[in-house]
Every structure is written in structure tokens, then in C-alpha cells.
Design a protein around this motif. Sequence first.
Motif, PDB file in Angstrom:
ATOM      1  N   LEU A  22     -19.509  -5.234  -1.476  1.00  0.00           N
ATOM      2  CA  LEU A  22     -18.431  -5.315  -2.471  1.00  0.00           C
ATOM      3  C   LEU A  22     -17.094  -5.492  -1.771  1.00  0.00           C
ATOM      4  O   LEU A  22     -16.814  -4.866  -0.744  1.00  0.00           O
ATOM      5  CB  LEU A  22     -18.413  -4.043  -3.324  1.00  0.00           C
ATOM      6  N   SER A  23     -16.220  -6.323  -2.377  1.00  0.00           N
ATOM      7  CA  SER A  23     -14.871  -6.558  -1.857  1.00  0.00           C
ATOM      8  C   SER A  23     -13.871  -6.239  -2.955  1.00  0.00           C
ATOM      9  O   SER A  23     -13.967  -6.767  -4.073  1.00  0.00           O
ATOM     10  CB  SER A  23     -14.710  -8.015  -1.400  1.00  0.00           C
ATOM     11  N   VAL A  24     -12.925  -5.365  -2.663  1.00  0.00           N
ATOM     12  CA  VAL A  24     -11.875  -4.980  -3.611  1.00  0.00           C
ATOM     13  C   VAL A  24     -10.534  -5.136  -2.902  1.00  0.00           C
ATOM     14  O   VAL A  24     -10.466  -5.541  -1.728  1.00  0.00           O
ATOM     15  CB  VAL A  24     -12.083  -3.525  -4.099  1.00  0.00           C
ATOM     16  N   LYS A  25      -9.467  -4.768  -3.604  1.00  0.00           N
ATOM     17  CA  LYS A  25      -8.132  -4.842  -3.008  1.00  0.00           C
ATOM     18  C   LYS A  25      -7.400  -3.527  -3.211  1.00  0.00           C
ATOM     19  O   LYS A  25      -7.457  -2.933  -4.291  1.00  0.00           O
ATOM     20  CB  LYS A  25      -7.328  -5.971  -3.638  1.00  0.00           C
ATOM     21  N   LEU A  26      -6.695  -3.115  -2.139  1.00  0.00           N
ATOM     22  CA  LEU A  26      -5.773  -1.986  -2.207  1.00  0.00           C
ATOM     23  C   LEU A  26      -4.381  -2.595  -2.142  1.00  0.00           C
ATOM     24  O   LEU A  26      -3.917  -3.022  -1.061  1.00  0.00           O
ATOM     25  CB  LEU A  26      -5.983  -1.020  -1.040  1.00  0.00           C
ATOM     26  N   GLY A  27      -3.691  -2.679  -3.280  1.00  0.00           N
ATOM     27  CA  GLY A  27      -2.454  -3.462  -3.330  1.00  0.00           C
ATOM     28  C   GLY A  27      -2.812  -4.921  -3.116  1.00  0.00           C
ATOM     29  O   GLY A  27      -3.543  -5.509  -3.902  1.00  0.00           O
ATOM     30  N   VAL A  76       0.858  -1.191   0.000  1.00  0.00           N
ATOM     31  CA  VAL A  76       0.000   0.000   0.000  1.00  0.00           C
ATOM     32  C   VAL A  76       0.888   1.233   0.000  1.00  0.00           C
ATOM     33  O   VAL A  76       1.844   1.325   0.794  1.00  0.00           O
ATOM     34  CB  VAL A  76      -0.938  -0.003   1.230  1.00  0.00           C
ATOM     35  N   SER A  77       0.580   2.176  -0.875  1.00  0.00           N
ATOM     36  CA  SER A  77       1.362   3.413  -0.965  1.00  0.00           C
ATOM     37  C   SER A  77       1.012   4.347   0.188  1.00  0.00           C
ATOM     38  O   SER A  77       0.020   4.151   0.915  1.00  0.00           O
ATOM     39  CB  SER A  77       1.081   4.107  -2.298  1.00  0.00           C
ATOM     40  N   VAL A  78       1.861   5.391   0.360  1.00  0.00           N
ATOM     41  CA  VAL A  78       1.639   6.353   1.448  1.00  0.00           C
ATOM     42  C   VAL A  78       0.269   7.022   1.296  1.00  0.00           C
ATOM     43  O   VAL A  78      -0.490   7.144   2.255  1.00  0.00           O
ATOM     44  CB  VAL A  78       2.768   7.396   1.457  1.00  0.00           C
ATOM     45  N   LYS A  79      -0.020   7.481   0.099  1.00  0.00           N
ATOM     46  CA  LYS A  79      -1.362   7.989  -0.236  1.00  0.00           C
ATOM     47  C   LYS A  79      -1.890   7.108  -1.350  1.00  0.00           C
ATOM     48  O   LYS A  79      -1.641   7.349  -2.525  1.00  0.00           O
ATOM     49  CB  LYS A  79      -1.301   9.454  -0.678  1.00  0.00           C
ATOM     50  N   HIS A  80      -2.641   6.099  -0.952  1.00  0.00           N
ATOM     51  CA  HIS A  80      -2.996   5.056  -1.902  1.00  0.00           C
ATOM     52  C   HIS A  80      -4.317   5.369  -2.633  1.00  0.00           C
ATOM     53  O   HIS A  80      -4.364   5.341  -3.865  1.00  0.00           O
ATOM     54  CB  HIS A  80      -3.117   3.716  -1.173  1.00  0.00           C
ATOM     55  N   ALA A  81      -5.390   5.646  -1.883  1.00  0.00           N
ATOM     56  CA  ALA A  81      -6.713   5.830  -2.503  1.00  0.00           C
ATOM     57  C   ALA A  81      -7.574   6.713  -1.598  1.00  0.00           C
ATOM     58  O   ALA A  81      -7.182   7.076  -0.481  1.00  0.00           O
ATOM     59  CB  ALA A  81      -7.382   4.480  -2.743  1.00  0.00           C
ATOM     60  N   GLY A 132      -2.015   0.089  -7.099  1.00  0.00           N
ATOM     61  CA  GLY A 132      -3.359   0.401  -7.552  1.00  0.00           C
ATOM     62  C   GLY A 132      -4.459  -0.230  -6.724  1.00  0.00           C
ATOM     63  O   GLY A 132      -4.231  -0.831  -5.667  1.00  0.00           O
ATOM     64  N   ILE A 133      -5.688  -0.077  -7.245  1.00  0.00           N
ATOM     65  CA  ILE A 133      -6.866  -0.707  -6.655  1.00  0.00           C
ATOM     66  C   ILE A 133      -7.414  -1.693  -7.679  1.00  0.00           C
ATOM     67  O   ILE A 133      -7.361  -1.461  -8.894  1.00  0.00           O
ATOM     68  CB  ILE A 133      -7.934   0.340  -6.266  1.00  0.00           C
TER      69      ILE A 133
END
Length: 227
Positions: free
Chosen positions: A83-88, A42-47, A66-67
Amino acid sequence: MPRVTVTVPDKTAQPYRFPLDRECVTLGRGIENDIVIDCGSVSVKHAEMLRVHGGYVLRDLGSTNGIKLDDERRAEIALHSGLSVKLGDVPFDFQLMDEELEVLAREKRKAEEPVVREPEMSPPKLPPLKAKQPHAVRLPKIQSGSDAGAVLLLILLALAAFFSGMTVRFYKETGGSLISAMMGHHPPTVNPPVKTLPAVPVIPAVPVTPSVPDTSGTTPAPVTPDP
């Protein structure tokens, strides 16, 4: 309140809640985010989650990994309950309560209503102006030959009367003939008569004899010397 559950690998799933009217929720590894995700993917400011009309969207902020939805990377994902997604590599689950679903459904129905344009109020149409037609001079209709002869005779009599009047007037003013003047013959110049005054009678002069006073029988006044 909407519920977000973040499950970092090898760690306990962490749920988060926030008000439905929250406009923006940031996610990332940095501590300045609203939801801090302690994971190397996960980035510092991801989403960020953005409140839109009728729900939420998850938007990538230029992160490294990304997402993803169904393992497909997206720039933006529309969120709905369950809904289920992924952050990294971190699973991200989004859940809404029934009351929240009803509020968002009303917003969505209202947004989908067509915009009806009201008819414009046009000014009343005035009847076209009619151009005024000039009054035609109606001449008397000549119905037969006898009528035509009578009209012609009246015209000739009027011309004769007019010409006679002009002739008399011309004679009184100039003493000549109007016809001769029209033909180019100038009338002789007539000197007006000279009016003579009546003769005044001459009365003969009568000689006047001066009267001499009678001095007989009177005494002359004495002469008194001047002292």
C-alpha cells in the motif's frame, strides 16, 4: 521486519525497518519521532503506525495536511503490504515479507473465529412434590334396607345402655331420678344416716378395805436419842 519507505520530494527515498511486535511507530517533522520526515507539508507530530491484531493501521494525529489514500484525506488507514499513502505531500510505502504476512494472516483468522458460548450447566430437575392427601374415613356401605335397620337397632341399644348406666349412677350419687333432674325437678335432700357407737357396759365399783398389819407378839424397836 516490516519495511516503510518515505520519499521526500527532491530527496532520496529513505527506507525504515522495525520489529513486527513493535506496538507504535511515530512519524513527523520533530526529531522526537521514530521516523523523522524533513518536509514542510508534514507536521511536527503528524501520524503514528499502530500494531493491531492481524496488521497495522496508520492514524492521523491532528496534522495540518493529514494522511491521504488515493488523494482522499482519512483519519485512519488500514495498512497492507504494497500500500502507498501520503503524509502531507510525502509518499509513504508499506511493505511486508512473506513470513510476516503468514504471521498476520494467522492472527486474523484467529480473530475472525466466532465466539461459541458453552451451554450452562443447569441443576437437575427434581420431580414435583406431591401433596399428601388426608386419609378419608371410609364408612361401611349399607347395601339394603335390612342392613340399615340392623345398624339403627345397634345404635339405639347402645344409647339405651348408656342412658341406663347414667340413671343408676345418678341415683347412687344423689338418690333422685335422672329424668326428674333433666326435667328440672330437684330431688329432696337426704341427710346421710348417723352411725351410732355400741353402748359400753358399766361395771359397778367394789369397795376396798385397807389391810392392817398384825402387831401382836412383836417387840417395838427402841427409840435411840439423837446425840
